[in-house]
Design a protein around this motif. Structure first.
Motif, mmCIF file in Angstrom:
data_model
loop_
_atom_site.group_PDB
_atom_site.id
_atom_site.type_symbol
_atom_site.label_atom_id
_atom_site.label_comp_id
_atom_site.label_asym_id
_atom_site.label_seq_id
_atom_site.Cartn_x
_atom_site.Cartn_y
_atom_site.Cartn_z
ATOM 1 N N ILE A 1 0.740 -1.313 -0.073
ATOM 2 C CA ILE A 1 -0.168 0.076 0.078
ATOM 3 C C ILE A 1 0.954 1.235 -0.148
ATOM 4 C CG2 ILE A 1 -1.659 1.364 1.295
ATOM 5 C CD1 ILE A 1 -2.494 -1.394 2.279
ATOM 6 N N GLY A 2 1.923 1.104 0.858
ATOM 7 C CA GLY A 2 2.864 2.336 0.902
ATOM 8 C C GLY A 2 3.568 2.700 -0.219
ATOM 9 N N MET A 3 3.728 1.568 -0.948
ATOM 10 C CA MET A 3 4.536 1.689 -2.493
ATOM 11 C C MET A 3 3.653 2.312 -3.488
ATOM 12 S SD MET A 3 7.129 -1.717 -2.557
ATOM 13 C CE MET A 3 7.519 -1.429 -4.124
ATOM 14 N N PHE A 4 2.489 1.803 -3.319
ATOM 15 C CA PHE A 4 1.666 2.266 -4.153
ATOM 16 C C PHE A 4 1.257 3.757 -4.255
ATOM 17 C CE2 PHE A 4 -3.131 3.320 -4.529
ATOM 18 C CZ PHE A 4 -3.474 2.943 -6.004
ATOM 19 N N SER A 5 1.047 4.264 -2.938
ATOM 20 C CA SER A 5 0.688 5.667 -2.639
ATOM 21 C C SER A 5 1.841 6.492 -2.796
ATOM 22 C CB SER A 5 0.081 5.789 -1.124
ATOM 23 O OG SER A 5 1.162 5.425 -0.229
ATOM 24 N N SER A 6 2.992 6.187 -2.296
ATOM 25 C CA SER A 6 4.045 7.095 -2.753
ATOM 26 C C SER A 6 4.652 7.211 -3.872
ATOM 27 C CB SER A 6 5.441 6.468 -1.566
ATOM 28 O OG SER A 6 5.722 5.043 -2.164
ATOM 29 N N HIS A 7 4.394 5.958 -4.696
ATOM 30 C CA HIS A 7 4.505 6.324 -6.153
ATOM 31 C C HIS A 7 3.594 7.403 -6.937
ATOM 32 C CE1 HIS A 7 4.930 5.366 -10.492
ATOM 33 N NE2 HIS A 7 6.375 4.717 -10.371
ATOM 34 N N ALA A 8 2.256 7.270 -6.477
ATOM 35 C CA ALA A 8 1.356 8.048 -6.772
ATOM 36 C C ALA A 8 1.777 9.620 -6.347
ATOM 37 C CB ALA A 8 -0.062 7.864 -6.562
ATOM 38 N N VAL A 9 2.365 9.951 -5.223
ATOM 39 C CA VAL A 9 2.598 11.203 -4.687
ATOM 40 C C VAL A 9 3.813 11.706 -5.420
ATOM 41 C CG1 VAL A 9 3.822 12.191 -2.583
ATOM 42 C CG2 VAL A 9 1.924 10.591 -2.406
ATOM 43 N N SER A 10 4.825 11.057 -6.025
ATOM 44 C CA SER A 10 5.816 11.340 -6.772
ATOM 45 C C SER A 10 5.420 11.746 -8.084
ATOM 46 C CB SER A 10 6.814 10.272 -6.790
ATOM 47 O OG SER A 10 7.529 9.942 -5.429
ATOM 48 N N THR A 11 4.541 11.090 -8.589
ATOM 49 C CA THR A 11 3.976 11.306 -9.955
ATOM 50 C C THR A 11 3.316 12.490 -9.944
ATOM 51 O OG1 THR A 11 3.866 8.929 -10.464
ATOM 52 C CG2 THR A 11 2.869 10.466 -11.801
ATOM 53 N N LEU A 12 2.327 12.704 -9.100
ATOM 54 C CA LEU A 12 1.713 13.856 -9.060
ATOM 55 C C LEU A 12 2.372 15.302 -8.786
ATOM 56 C CD1 LEU A 12 -1.675 12.488 -7.576
ATOM 57 C CD2 LEU A 12 -1.242 13.063 -9.859
ATOM 58 N N SER A 13 3.464 15.064 -7.714
ATOM 59 C CA SER A 13 4.310 16.204 -7.580
ATOM 60 C C SER A 13 4.905 16.797 -8.830
ATOM 61 C CB SER A 13 5.207 15.906 -6.333
ATOM 62 O OG SER A 13 4.584 15.330 -5.101
ATOM 63 N N ILE A 14 5.509 15.861 -9.440
ATOM 64 C CA ILE A 14 6.051 16.343 -10.706
ATOM 65 C C ILE A 14 5.004 17.147 -11.659
ATOM 66 C CG2 ILE A 14 7.491 15.605 -12.535
ATOM 67 C CD1 ILE A 14 8.505 13.353 -10.992
ATOM 68 N N PHE A 15 4.102 16.481 -12.089
ATOM 69 C CA PHE A 15 3.089 17.033 -12.743
ATOM 70 C C PHE A 15 2.415 18.271 -12.152
ATOM 71 C CE2 PHE A 15 -1.347 17.576 -14.215
ATOM 72 C CZ PHE A 15 -1.131 17.503 -15.742
ATOM 73 N N PHE A 16 2.324 18.531 -10.824
ATOM 74 C CA PHE A 16 1.819 19.664 -10.336
ATOM 75 C C PHE A 16 2.613 20.628 -10.365
ATOM 76 C CE2 PHE A 16 -1.670 20.342 -6.948
ATOM 77 C CZ PHE A 16 -1.412 21.608 -6.832
ATOM 78 N N CYS A 17 3.987 20.409 -10.495
ATOM 79 C CA CYS A 17 5.059 21.570 -10.458
ATOM 80 C C CYS A 17 5.148 22.150 -11.910
ATOM 81 C CB CYS A 17 6.625 21.155 -10.136
ATOM 82 S SG CYS A 17 7.694 22.138 -10.562
ATOM 83 N N ALA A 18 4.853 21.223 -12.962
ATOM 84 C CA ALA A 18 4.741 21.590 -14.206
ATOM 85 C C ALA A 18 3.646 22.472 -14.692
ATOM 86 C CB ALA A 18 4.770 20.320 -15.141
ATOM 87 N N GLU A 19 2.581 22.496 -13.867
ATOM 88 C CA GLU A 19 1.480 23.282 -14.162
ATOM 89 C C GLU A 19 1.470 24.331 -13.265
ATOM 90 O OE1 GLU A 19 -2.721 20.564 -15.422
ATOM 91 O OE2 GLU A 19 -1.839 20.892 -13.161
ATOM 92 N N ILE A 20 1.871 24.658 -12.388
ATOM 93 C CA ILE A 20 1.925 25.856 -11.646
ATOM 94 C C ILE A 20 3.075 26.682 -11.670
ATOM 95 C CG2 ILE A 20 0.330 24.750 -9.756
ATOM 96 C CD1 ILE A 20 2.794 24.883 -7.815
ATOM 97 N N THR A 21 4.099 26.187 -12.218
ATOM 98 C CA THR A 21 5.356 27.051 -12.517
ATOM 99 C C THR A 21 5.213 27.742 -14.036
ATOM 100 O OG1 THR A 21 6.506 25.088 -11.781
ATOM 101 C CG2 THR A 21 7.842 26.923 -12.741
ATOM 102 N N PRO A 22 5.624 29.246 -13.972
ATOM 103 C CA PRO A 22 5.528 29.939 -15.025
ATOM 104 C C PRO A 22 6.463 29.342 -16.227
ATOM 105 C CG PRO A 22 5.776 31.109 -12.887
ATOM 106 C CD PRO A 22 5.895 30.035 -12.735
ATOM 107 N N THR A 23 5.785 29.591 -17.443
ATOM 108 C CA THR A 23 6.466 29.346 -18.575
ATOM 109 C C THR A 23 7.934 29.717 -18.578
ATOM 110 O OG1 THR A 23 4.760 28.953 -19.936
ATOM 111 C CG2 THR A 23 6.374 29.071 -21.245
ATOM 112 N N VAL A 24 8.184 30.926 -18.312
ATOM 113 C CA VAL A 24 9.439 31.345 -18.409
ATOM 114 C C VAL A 24 10.657 30.761 -17.349
ATOM 115 C CG1 VAL A 24 8.795 33.662 -19.016
ATOM 116 C CG2 VAL A 24 8.932 33.224 -16.555
ATOM 117 N N ILE A 25 10.025 29.982 -16.645
ATOM 118 C CA ILE A 25 10.892 29.099 -15.636
ATOM 119 C C ILE A 25 10.416 27.903 -15.317
ATOM 120 C CG2 ILE A 25 11.800 31.293 -14.271
ATOM 121 C CD1 ILE A 25 10.002 30.590 -11.961
ATOM 122 N N ARG A 26 9.809 27.361 -16.252
ATOM 123 C CA ARG A 26 9.349 26.050 -16.086
ATOM 124 C C ARG A 26 10.233 25.008 -16.031
ATOM 125 N NH1 ARG A 26 5.073 26.228 -19.164
ATOM 126 N NH2 ARG A 26 3.782 26.932 -17.591
ATOM 127 N N GLY A 27 11.175 25.162 -16.899
ATOM 128 C CA GLY A 27 12.403 24.075 -16.971
ATOM 129 C C GLY A 27 13.117 23.922 -15.569
#
Length: 639
Positions: free
Chosen positions: A472-498
């Protein structure tokens, strides 16, 4: 004379001020709302480019999980034991050495000795026969006998790929913001082929580790540039689904990796690990035509004011999407013509520190990503059965982790669709914290108070509950990591998204780095390591409530857009207006009520009377003198 006189405006200026001219809002900064819809939306051009970002995801999956086969631990048998030692037998039991060291055959009379004494005797062997039980028939460990005193070189080789990836995410992220996404992509592909193929021709472990560092560096630049390009090509409704397809392909690469390794087994001319490395890197040759077929991100060009290049690309996209912009030019193209004289302006990730909210959001996501990947290793280690044989353990654990990654991708999609980005991330983080805390505390309580007399049943239940909580922990922690990366790509402005995405991915790399570090220390301090990450999950749960919800929102383009992208209030706009309206009352007549006079006392009234009796000549005095006179008058009257 009357004809030449201008007519008076219909509305006279109020309070002597001339009203400001209401200029129409600009269209170029609103890419998701104005620019892309005028070019055909998510049309044929964007879909073809998104598919081109999917294809390398399979090859990236191969490279990221190649360590499981190139550096797999073999089973060893001592061929020439020490001459004065008679404890080596022909049919001994198998001892699996912890900490990633190989498993060796010992005599039956050595099973009761300590690990340090047994390993000292094992390393006294003059010649080993190392045999891989899964995948390849020969790898880096068996090629250069990286056992006993040379076992630390295996951990360095594991460090090299991860450390190279961490530096690659940081450096390539800044370069993607400064020079563009497409140059970083092409540069990463070229050097990935150079260093990746050079790894297969390594002559010793030091050369292998050094080249693997640069391979990880280029792999990080390739992963980051593809991720950013994919996000910036899509409209808000398509971003998450297109990203999850790439995640599925990376998991497919993880699942197919054992089959690829089996095909490279027992190669006639070369060592198996060299053939496997060549097979993994060679498909990146298919990305060389990206130099001509993959353009620069239009979103980045507009955000950094590369308007001349933007105009050429917009006409090309409109033609590909069958939108005619030559006969009837849209407002976007007309506005673009007026901005062609402006010079490009680039932004570095360092300017993020001058913001008030944006840097906090990125730091929260960095901690989330670090915690997710760090605690994932704790769960995976608890899931492994120390009593299982090495062959079964290699197959079972690898496919279990791949199956959990696949199940995570399948579960994240409906969870995000129902609860949004922030709600899904918060839910999976809560599950991770519960699984970690229950694994650390509940199992000990069960064994201490419920089954203190039945030792066998207690150990069996502890083992089964530990495995269940680990999955259960591996399942949820993998989801946390995936969503954190995607979340950052969405809220970071284009000029500094990289740069912003590079920080979160580098944090994820630090989390993955904890696994070889713990192996290097023979899992010493493992419990404290798990406790620290369990506490971090609780901290992350609190911090996640401060993040905004980016679902359905356009991507921020400038730092100002990212700064204004804040968390919404719990109240609806109408309810908030009513709440403010209720508190906006007139309290000017409260001073005349008897209750107020009684509460403030007669001294205040006397002071007011004394102030009224002060002559007008004192009005020209300084502020300090007037206050002194008022204080004296107040004191005399009160006495």
């Amino acid at each position: 004379m009357a004809a030449g006189r201008q007519e008076a405006p219909d509305h006279q200026p109020e309070n002597g001020f001339t009203p400001l001219d209401h200029t129409p809002p600009r269209l170029l900064p609103h890419i998701d709302a104005s620019v892309l819809p005028s070019l055909g939306g998510f049309g044929k051009h964007q879909k073809q480019l998104v598919v081109l970002t999917w294809i390398p995801a399979l090859f990236i999956g191969f490279s990221q999980f190649s360590d499981y086969f190139l550096l797999a631990q073999p089973n060893g048998t001592c061929v020439h034991p020490p001459a004065n030692d008679s404890s080596w037998t022909g049919a001994p039991p198998l001892l699996a050495a912890p900490g990633g060291t190989p498993a060796f055959h010992l005599g039956s009379n050595e099973t009761g000795e300590s690990y340090s004494g047994g390993m000292a005797m094992l390393c006294a062997c003059k010649e080993w026969k190392l045999e891989l039980l899964t995948g390849l028939s020969q790898n880096v460990v068996t090629k250069w006998n990286l056992v006993c005193d040379s076992a630390w070189k295996v951990h360095i080789a594991k460090f090299s790929l991860l450390v190279g990836s961490i530096f690659g995410y940081l450096v390539m992220g800044v370069m993607a913001d400064w020079f563009g996404r497409q140059p970083v992509l092409i540069l990463s592909v070229l050097f990935m082929l150079v260093f990746g193929l050079s790894v297969s021709f390594s002559v010793n472990a030091t050369m292998f580790s050094t080249l693997r560092f640069f391979e990880g560096f280029c792999l990080a630049g390739l992963t980051l540039s593809l991720y950013v390009l994919r996000i910036e090509l899509c409209l808000p409704d398509w971003r998450f689904s297109m990203t999850m397809v790439a995640s599925f392909l990376m998991v497919a690469g993880q699942l197919l990796m054992p089959g690829v390794a089996a095909l490279c087994r027992n190669w006639p001319d070369r060592d198996d690990w060299q053939v496997l490395q060549i097979v993994i890197i060679s498909p990146f040759v298919l990305m060389l035509p990206y130099v001509w077929i993959f353009p620069e991100s239009l979103r980045w060009l507009l955000a950094t004011q590369h308007y001349r290049r933007s105009k050429v690309m917009m006409l090309r996209i409109a033609k590909k999407n069958q939108v005619d912009m030559t006969t009837e030019p849209s407002g976007v193209l007309i506005e673009l013509e007026q901005e062609l004289h402006k010079k490009p302006q680039r932004t570095c990730i360092v300017k993020m520190m001058s913001t008030r909210n944006l840097w906090k959001n990125i730091v929260v996501l960095c901690v989330n990503s670090l915690t997710g990947y760090g605690i994932h290793h704790c769960f995976s280690r608890s899931m492994m059965d120390p009593e299982a044989r090495l062959t079964a353990m290699c197959h079972t654990d690898y496919y279990t982790m791949a199956g959990i990654a696949l199940a995570t991708c399948l579960a994240v999609c409906p969870a995000v669709a129902l609860m949004g980005r922030r709600g899904g991330l918060l839910t999976f983080m809560i599950i991770t914290a519960l699984a970690s805390l229950l694994q650390l505390g509940l199992l000990n309580l069960i064994g201490k108070y419920s089954l203190r007399h039945d030792t066998v049943l207690r150990d069996t239940l502890n083992r089964k509950f530990s495995v269940a909580f680990s999955i259960i922990g591996m399942f949820s922690s993998h989801a946390v990591s995936t969503l954190s990366i995607f979340f950052c790509a969405e809220i970071t402005p284009t000029v500094i998204r990289g740069g912003g995405l590079g920080l979160v991915l580098a944090s994820a790399g630090f989390g993955m780095l904890t696994a070889p570090i713990m192996e290097l220390h023979n899992q010493k301090g493992y419990f404290l390591h798990h406790v620290i990450f369990a506490c971090c999950t609780l901290l992350c749960i609190i911090c996640l409530l401060l993040l905004p919800e980016p679902r359905g929102q356009p991507l921020p383009e400038s730092l100002a857009d990212g700064e204004s992208f804040t968390r919404q209030t719990l109240l609806r706009p109408g309810e908030q207006h009513l709440l403010l309206a209720k508190t906006d009352r007139d309290y000017s007549r409260v001073h005349d009520t008897p209750i107020h006079l009684t509460a403030t006392g007669s001294a205040t009234v006397a002071a007011a009377t004394a102030l009224a009796a002060v002559p007008a000549s004192y009005a020209l005095a300084t502020g300090g003198e007037l206050l002194d006179n008022c204080a004296v008058a107040n004191g005399v009257k009160a006495s």
